[in-house]
Design an enzyme around this catalytic site. Structure first.
Site, short mmCIF file in Angstrom:
data_model
loop_
_atom_site.label_atom_id
_atom_site.label_comp_id
_atom_site.label_asym_id
_atom_site.label_seq_id
_atom_site.Cartn_x
_atom_site.Cartn_y
_atom_site.Cartn_z
N GLY A 166 -0.97 -5.42 -26.55
CA GLY A 166 0.04 -4.40 -26.30
C GLY A 166 0.61 -4.44 -24.90
O GLY A 166 1.76 -4.08 -24.70
N PHE A 167 -0.19 -4.89 -23.95
CA PHE A 167 0.26 -4.85 -22.56
C PHE A 167 -0.26 -6.06 -21.79
O PHE A 167 -1.36 -6.55 -22.09
CB PHE A 167 -0.23 -3.57 -21.87
CG PHE A 167 0.27 -2.33 -22.55
CD1 PHE A 167 1.53 -1.81 -22.25
CD2 PHE A 167 -0.50 -1.70 -23.52
CE1 PHE A 167 2.01 -0.68 -22.91
CE2 PHE A 167 -0.02 -0.57 -24.18
CZ PHE A 167 1.23 -0.06 -23.87
N GLY A 168 0.50 -6.47 -20.79
CA GLY A 168 0.01 -7.49 -19.88
C GLY A 168 -0.85 -6.85 -18.80
O GLY A 168 -0.88 -5.62 -18.65
N GLY A 169 -1.57 -7.68 -18.08
CA GLY A 169 -2.30 -7.20 -16.91
C GLY A 169 -3.58 -6.43 -17.19
O GLY A 169 -4.10 -5.77 -16.29
N MET A 204 3.04 -9.07 -32.78
CA MET A 204 2.18 -7.88 -32.78
C MET A 204 2.93 -6.76 -33.48
O MET A 204 3.37 -5.79 -32.87
CB MET A 204 1.82 -7.51 -31.33
CG MET A 204 0.76 -8.41 -30.75
SD MET A 204 0.73 -8.35 -28.95
CE MET A 204 2.05 -9.48 -28.62
N HIS A 244 4.17 -14.69 -30.86
CA HIS A 244 3.01 -13.86 -31.19
C HIS A 244 3.53 -12.53 -31.71
O HIS A 244 4.06 -11.72 -30.95
CB HIS A 244 2.18 -13.68 -29.89
CG HIS A 244 0.99 -12.81 -30.02
ND1 HIS A 244 0.29 -12.35 -28.93
CD2 HIS A 244 0.36 -12.30 -31.11
CE1 HIS A 244 -0.73 -11.60 -29.32
NE2 HIS A 244 -0.70 -11.54 -30.64
N ASP A 260 5.90 -12.55 -26.79
CA ASP A 260 5.21 -11.43 -27.42
C ASP A 260 6.19 -10.48 -28.09
O ASP A 260 6.98 -9.82 -27.41
CB ASP A 260 4.41 -10.66 -26.36
CG ASP A 260 3.22 -11.45 -25.87
OD1 ASP A 260 2.38 -11.84 -26.69
OD2 ASP A 260 3.13 -11.68 -24.64
N HIS A 265 5.07 -18.66 -24.43
CA HIS A 265 4.51 -17.62 -25.32
C HIS A 265 5.43 -16.39 -25.28
O HIS A 265 5.75 -15.88 -24.22
CB HIS A 265 3.12 -17.27 -24.82
CG HIS A 265 2.37 -16.31 -25.66
ND1 HIS A 265 1.65 -16.68 -26.78
CD2 HIS A 265 2.19 -14.96 -25.55
CE1 HIS A 265 1.07 -15.62 -27.31
NE2 HIS A 265 1.38 -14.56 -26.58
N MET A 274 -7.81 -12.92 -29.17
CA MET A 274 -7.35 -11.94 -28.17
C MET A 274 -8.51 -11.58 -27.24
O MET A 274 -9.56 -11.14 -27.70
CB MET A 274 -6.82 -10.68 -28.85
CG MET A 274 -5.56 -10.86 -29.67
SD MET A 274 -4.18 -11.58 -28.76
CE MET A 274 -3.95 -10.42 -27.41
N GLY A 309 0.02 -14.32 -18.71
CA GLY A 309 1.23 -13.57 -18.37
C GLY A 309 1.23 -13.15 -16.91
O GLY A 309 1.88 -13.77 -16.07
N SER A 310 0.46 -12.10 -16.61
CA SER A 310 0.52 -11.55 -15.25
C SER A 310 0.05 -12.55 -14.21
O SER A 310 0.58 -12.59 -13.10
CB SER A 310 -0.29 -10.25 -15.16
OG SER A 310 -1.60 -10.46 -15.63
N MET A 321 6.59 -7.11 -30.11
CA MET A 321 5.82 -5.88 -30.37
C MET A 321 6.73 -4.83 -31.01
O MET A 321 7.90 -4.73 -30.64
CB MET A 321 5.27 -5.32 -29.06
CG MET A 321 4.43 -6.30 -28.27
SD MET A 321 3.64 -5.48 -26.87
CE MET A 321 3.00 -6.89 -25.96
N ASP A 381 -5.62 -15.33 -25.39
CA ASP A 381 -4.52 -14.52 -24.84
C ASP A 381 -5.08 -13.22 -24.26
O ASP A 381 -5.68 -12.42 -24.97
CB ASP A 381 -3.56 -14.20 -26.00
CG ASP A 381 -2.27 -13.54 -25.55
OD1 ASP A 381 -2.05 -13.41 -24.34
OD2 ASP A 381 -1.49 -13.15 -26.45
N GLY A 382 -4.86 -13.04 -22.96
CA GLY A 382 -5.25 -11.79 -22.30
C GLY A 382 -6.22 -12.03 -21.15
O GLY A 382 -7.30 -12.57 -21.35
N GLY A 383 -5.79 -11.67 -19.95
CA GLY A 383 -6.68 -11.75 -18.80
C GLY A 383 -7.03 -13.17 -18.38
O GLY A 383 -8.05 -13.39 -17.72
N SER A 398 3.18 -16.49 -20.65
CA SER A 398 3.73 -15.43 -21.49
C SER A 398 4.83 -14.72 -20.73
O SER A 398 4.59 -14.13 -19.66
CB SER A 398 2.63 -14.43 -21.85
OG SER A 398 3.22 -13.25 -22.36
C1 DX5 Z 1 -0.84 -8.86 -24.66
C2 DX5 Z 1 -0.02 -10.07 -24.94
C3 DX5 Z 1 -0.22 -11.17 -23.97
C4 DX5 Z 1 0.11 -10.82 -22.53
C5 DX5 Z 1 -1.04 -11.31 -21.73
O1 DX5 Z 1 -0.88 -8.04 -25.75
O2 DX5 Z 1 -0.26 -10.59 -26.23
O3 DX5 Z 1 0.47 -12.36 -24.35
O4 DX5 Z 1 1.29 -11.39 -22.04
O5 DX5 Z 1 -0.91 -10.83 -20.46
P1 DX5 Z 1 -1.97 -11.09 -19.33
O6 DX5 Z 1 -2.09 -12.59 -19.18
O7 DX5 Z 1 -1.39 -10.41 -18.16
O8 DX5 Z 1 -3.28 -10.48 -19.78
ZN ZN Z 2 0.53 -12.63 -26.66
#
Ligand code: DX5
Ligand code: ZN
Length: 229
Positions: free
Chosen positions: A148-151, A74, A72, A41, A39, A143, A202-203, A43, A180-182, A14
Site C-alpha cells: 500500500g505504501f512505500g517507505g 494491488m 504489480h 504499483d 516496477h 511482499m 522504491g524509497s 493500487m 518487494d518492500g523495505g 519502483s
Molecule cells: C508497496 C509497493 C512497493 C513499494 C516499495 O506496497 O508494492 O513496490 O514501492 O517501496 P519501498 O521500497 O520504499 O518499501
Molecule cells: Zn510493488
C-alpha cells in the site's frame, strides 16, 4: 542452480517513490543507471488503502523506457485490469493471491497473452497455499511489507519465506522470486543469499541520494566479491 553458476540478481526500481510529475524522467534515469526492470504499483483504494496508477501511466512509461515493465496489481478482483495493462505494455503482470477468486484461470490468461504471470503474497499468506498453482506461476512476488505504501520497515520473516520458495522450486528457474518492500543495501544481501532473483526498491532508490548511486550500492551489495587473481 549449479554451485558454480553465479546467481544474477535483477534490480527493479519502483516508481511509486519517484516524483509523480516526472515519472518518465525517473524511468530514463534508472534505465541509464543499469536497472533491469521498472516496477509499477497499481493500487485501487480497496485492496490497499491507497490509489496510484492505472494503464495510461503504464502506457506512458512504456513510451519512456525500453526496460521491461513489471506491473504489480494491488487491486481487488484484478481480472478487469489485466488486459488493459498488457495492452499498455506490461511484460510481467502480478496479481495478489488474496485478491483473486479464479486464480488458475487468470494466470492461464496472462500466459496465453505471452506475458509472465505473477502471484504476489502478503506477509500473512504462506507459500504452501500456492501449491495448486505453483506450475502456472512464472513470477512469485514475496511482499516484505504489507502493501500500500512505500517507505515501510522491512518484515524480516520474508527472508525465511524466500528460502521456502527457493527450496520449493528446487533447481528450476521458475518461478522467478521477487521481493518487494523495505529493500535497501542491508536487506538486499540477505534476500539474495536466501534465493531471491529480483529485488524491488522504491524509497531506497528515489528518496535519497541520486538513484544511480543507490542502484550502484544495491548492485554492489548483491554481487559476491571476485576471487583474487
Ligand atoms: C508497496 C509497493 C512497493 C513499494 C516499495 O506496497 O508494492 O513496490 O514501492 O517501496 P519501498 O521500497 O520504499 O518499501
Ligand atoms: Zn510493488
Amino acid at each position: 542452480m549449479p554451485e558454480d553458476v553465479p546467481h544474477v540478481i535483477q534490480l527493479a526500481p519502483s516508481v511509486l517513490s519517484a516524483d509523480a510529475g516526472r515519472l518518465a524522467d525517473a524511468a530514463a534515469q534508472v534505465e541509464a543507471a543499469g536497472a533491469d526492470l521498472l516496477h509499477i504499483d497499481v493500487m485501487d483504494g480497496h485492496f490497499v488503502p491507497n490509489i496510484t496508477f492505472g494503464p495510461p501511466v503504464v502506457a506512458a512509461l512504456r513510451r519512456a523506457t525500453a526496460l521491461p515493465l513489471d506491473v504489480h496489481l494491488m487491486v481487488r478482483d484484478p481480472e478487469y485490469l489485466v488486459d488493459a495493462c498488457i495492452d499498455a505494455g506490461a511484460d510481467v503482470v502480478t496479481v495478489h493471491w488474496e485478491a483473486v477468486t479464479h486464480l488458475e484461470r487468470l494466470l492461464a490468461h496472462i500466459r496465453l497473452r505471452e506475458r509472465l504471470a505473477g502471484i504476489a503474497v502478503n506477509p500473512a499468506t504462506p507459500i504452501s497455499l500456492l501449491a495448486e498453482v505453483w506450475d502456472e506461476c512464472d513470477w512469485l512476488l514475496v511482499m516484505s511489507v504489507n502493501p500500500g505504501f512505500g517507505g515501510q520497515p522491512f518484515w524480516p520473516r520474508a527472508i525465511h519465506k524466500v528460502q521456502t520458495a527457493h527450496e520449493r522450486r528446487g533447481g528450476l528457474a521458475r518461478p522467478r522470486i521477487a521481493v518487494d518492500g523495505g529493500v535497501d543495501d542491508s536487506t538486499a544481501p540477505q534476500l539474495a543469499a536466501a534465493g531471491a532473483d529480483v529485488l524491488i526498491a522504491g524509497s531506497y532508490v528515489f528518496d535519497g541520494q541520486q538513484p544511480a548511486v543507490r542502484l550502484a550500492n544495491l548492485r554492489r551489495a548483491v554481487t559476491p566479491a571476485l576471487p583474487p587473481p
